[in-house]
Design a protein around this motif. Structure first.
Motif, PDB file in Angstrom:
ATOM      1  N   ASP A  32      98.997 176.336 -81.907  1.00  0.00           N
ATOM      2  CA  ASP A  32      98.283 176.061 -80.663  1.00  0.00           C
ATOM      3  C   ASP A  32      99.027 176.661 -79.475  1.00  0.00           C
ATOM      4  O   ASP A  32     100.235 176.438 -79.332  1.00  0.00           O
ATOM      5  N   THR A  57      98.982 176.088 -75.637  1.00  0.00           N
ATOM      6  CA  THR A  57      98.440 175.087 -74.717  1.00  0.00           C
ATOM      7  C   THR A  57      98.867 175.365 -73.282  1.00  0.00           C
ATOM      8  O   THR A  57      99.708 176.231 -73.025  1.00  0.00           O
ATOM      9  N   ARG A  95      93.408 175.711 -73.865  1.00  0.00           N
ATOM     10  CA  ARG A  95      94.159 175.898 -75.108  1.00  0.00           C
ATOM     11  C   ARG A  95      93.416 176.794 -76.077  1.00  0.00           C
ATOM     12  O   ARG A  95      92.193 176.953 -75.988  1.00  0.00           O
TER      13      ARG A  95
END
Lengths: 51, 194
Positions: free
Chosen positions: B59, B61, B171
């Protein structure tokens, strides 16, 4: 335990954390589904020659 | 309010001061670049490449609210399985459904609703190379497109999708469709601009 990597662009950090909550539930559900599909494939008889 | 430095075609350099903490660089009264406490508009930023050698997802973010285009780059990326590799975006959390689009690889083509497919039906031993781009078309609606290939000299995977988020994109996730395959090689990085 399954993990994921999180890159926080604002903080400039990269961390690896264990899945938890809904993400862990989804992971386990996917594993169970894959196992069920593999089991079903094993139990399906292969077609005999000429069929 | 915004502090301004304006290159005027009639008056030369014009400066307007205030205490907003935001600065606009203008060309003849039109803002071309803004610097604020949350970031700068109109520049290209590159993240730090991440080793895609573990985890079921990666991820990125805290993307700034001013971002209008995101490029995700894959170099020698691999997982330990054969589930399609995909990219998902989100606002507050990752959106895992509702994508409109699909992908093709050679003569194979399919729709995809859980994300933008990066690599279709990969072999576990294959390494993926290429990039995908998500572009903001309007409001919170994003359009994605991808073009990747493996080191196995096979057909490229081409993909496109569209998704309307419920809020500002913050994200982006790289994962597999089954969510259980684990990354085991390569590196991934992003570039973002606004």
């Amino acid at each position: 335990m399954p993990t994921k990597i999180i890159v926080d662009l604002a903080a400039g950090t990269t961390t690896e954390v264990e899945l938890e909550g809904a993400e862990l539930e989804a992971y386990n559900a996917s594993l169970a589904q894959q196992a069920a599909e593999a089991q079903a494939a094993q139990e399906t008889p292969a077609p005999t020659e000429g069929e | 309010m915004t502090a301004i430095i304006n290159a005027s075609t009639s008056s030369g350099l014009i400066t307007t001061a205030d205490t907003s903490g935001t600065l606009a660089l203008q060309s003849n009264g039109t803002t071309q670049f803004t610097v604020s406490s949350t970031g700068a508009y109109g520049q290209l930023k590159q993240g730090t490449a991440v080793a895609s050698t573990s985890g079921t997802s990666i991820d990125f973010t805290s993307l700034p609210s001013w971002v209008k285009r995101i490029t995700v780059m894959f170099s020698g990326v691999s997982t330990n399985g054969s589930s399609n590799l995909q990219v998902q975006i989100g606002s507050g959390s990752v959106t895992t459904s509702g994508y409109v689009g699909g992908y093709s690889r050679g003569t194979m083509a399919s729709s995809a609703t859980s994300g933008l497919v990066v690599q279709a039906t990969p072999a576990a031993a294959s390494l993926y190379f290429g990039s995908i781009v998500f572009t903001n078309i309007t409001s919170n609606t994003w359009v994605g497109s991808g073009n990747t290939i493996t080191n196995a000299s096979d057909a490229a995977t081409l993909s496109n999708c569209s998704l309307a988020l419920g809020g500002t994109l913050d994200r982006i996730r790289i994962t597999t469709v089954n969510g259980t395959d684990t990354f085991d090689a390569g590196s991934i990085n992003i570039m973002y601009e606004g």
